[in-house]
Design an enzyme around this catalytic site. Structure first.
Site: not given
Length: 313
Positions: A152, A165
C-alpha cells in the site's frame, strides 16, 4: 494509463498464477487483468457470494474458469495444501500474487495485542505464508515467473489512524525489497506493489473481525463514521485499471510498482526530511568502505549473483 492506451502484455499466455483474495476488490481486478493476458488462474476466496460473482464474469467473458481454493491466508497448513493443489492441477506455478489484507482504524497508542495479532497476521503473515508455500513450486517451474506482493502507499506514508496497518505494509515492503535480491539468481522476478485509493470495500474490515481477535483496544466500531469514511473509496481507481497497471509493471520486471500518480509532494518531503536528518559530518573511511561493499553486493545481486554474508565484509 487509460483504457484506450492499454496494450495487453504478451508472453504470459498459458502461465499459471495464484492470487490470494482474488474474487473481489483489487484481487479480482488483478485476476481479470491476468485473464486478459491469457493466464490460467487459481483464486483463493472466503466468501461464496463473491466467488459466484467472479465465476460469472469469467464465464461471460469467455475465459477459462479458475481453480477455486477456499482459504484463510493466516492458515499455514491450508496455504501449503493450496500450493500443492495448484501445482498438481496445472502442472506448474509461475506467478503468485499475495493480495489479501485487512485495514482497521484507531489510535495506535490504545491498540491491544489482539489488534496487532489480527492485522499483522493477515497483512504480513498472509504474505509470508504465500511466499513460503509457493516459492518451491515457482523454483521447480521454468520460464517467466514472478512474485507480486501487494502492500500500500502506507508502506511509505504514515498517519495517525492506521498505525498497525502501516506497520504491516512497511513489513511487506522490507520483505519484498530484500526477497527480490534473492530471487534474481533463480530467474524469478519480484515486485512490491503500493496502490493507493481503489474503488473497493477494503474500508469495512472492522465489520468482519474474527471473534478470536475481538478484544480490541480501539473500542466499539462506530458504523456511521466508518461508512462515511468508506464513501471516499468511491473516488478510487477502478480495480481492473489497477490490475492492468500491476500486470504492466510485472511484465517490465519492475521491483517497485506504483499504480497512482498523486504522491510526488509526499516523496519530495520524505526525501528532504531524510537528507536533513543525516548528521552533517564526514564518516570514517572504514565505515564508508563497509557501505561501498554493501552497495556493490546489492548491485551484483540484481545482476544475478547469489550473495553470501562474505560479500558484505
Amino acid at each position: 494509463m487509460g483504457t484506450s492506451e492499454y496494450v495487453v502484455p504478451a508472453g504470459w499466455a498459458g502461465r499459471v498464477a495464484f492470487v490470494s483474495g482474488g474474487v473481489s476488490g483489487l484481487g479480482f481486478g488483478i485476476a481479470r487483468a491476468l485473464a486478459e493476458a491469457g493466464m490460467r488462474l487459481a483464486l483463493s476466496y472466503r466468501n461464496e457470494d463473491y466467488r459466484s460473482k467472479a465465476a460469472a464474469w469469467f464465464a461471460q467473458n469467455g475465459h477459462e474458469e479458475p481453480l477455486w481454493i477456499k482459504l484463510d491466508v493466516t492458515d499455514r497448513e491450508g496455504f501449503a495444501a493450496a500450493a500443492a493443489t495448484v501445482e498438481a492441477h496445472f502442472g506448474a506455478v509461475h506467478v503468485v500474487v499475495n493480495n489479501a489484507g485487512v485495514s482497521v482504524f484507531g489510535d495506535t497508542a490504545e491498540a491491544s495485542y489482539a489488534d496487532y495479532d489480527w492485522i499483522m497476521g493477515v497483512n504480513f503473515g498472509g504474505v509470508v505464508n504465500g511466499v513460503v508455500s509457493f516459492l518451491p513450486a515457482l523454483r521447480r517451474a521454468s520460464g517467466r515467473r514472478h512474485v507480486v506482493n501487494i502492500a500500500s502507499m502506507a508502506a511509505y506514508l504514515s498517519g495517525p489512524q492506521a498505525g498497525i496497518y502501516t506497520a504491516s505494509k512497511f513489513a511487506v515492503r522490507g520483505l519484498t525489497e530484500s526477497l527480490r535480491y534473492n530471487l534474481v539468481p533463480h530467474g524469478i522476478g519480484c515486485s512490491l506493489v503500493c496502490p493507493a485509493l481503489v474503488a473497493t470495500n477494503a474500508w469495512d474490515s472492522a465489520f468482519r473481525r474474527p471473534a478470536e481477535f475481538g478484544a480490541s483496544g480501539f473500542g466499539d466500531v462506530n458504523a456511521d463514521e466508518l461508512t462515511k469514511f468508506g464513501k471516499a473509496f468511491e473516488a478510487g481507481m477502478d480495480p481492473l485499471e489497477a490490475g492492468r497497471r500491476i500486470l504492466a509493471g510485472m511484465d517490465a520486471d519492475r521491483g517497485l510498482i506504483f499504480t497512482h500518480p498523486e504522491f510526488a509532494e509526499d516523496f519530495a518531503a520524505i526525501y528532504q526530511d531524510s537528507l536533513a536528518a543525516l548528521p552533517q559530518e564526514d564518516a570514517p573511511a572504514e565505515r564508508l568502505e563497509v557501505e561501498r561493499m554493501r552497495r556493490a553486493a546489492n548491485k551484483a545481486a540484481l545482476e544475478g549473483k547469489s550473495i553470501s554474508i562474505n560479500d558484505l565484509t
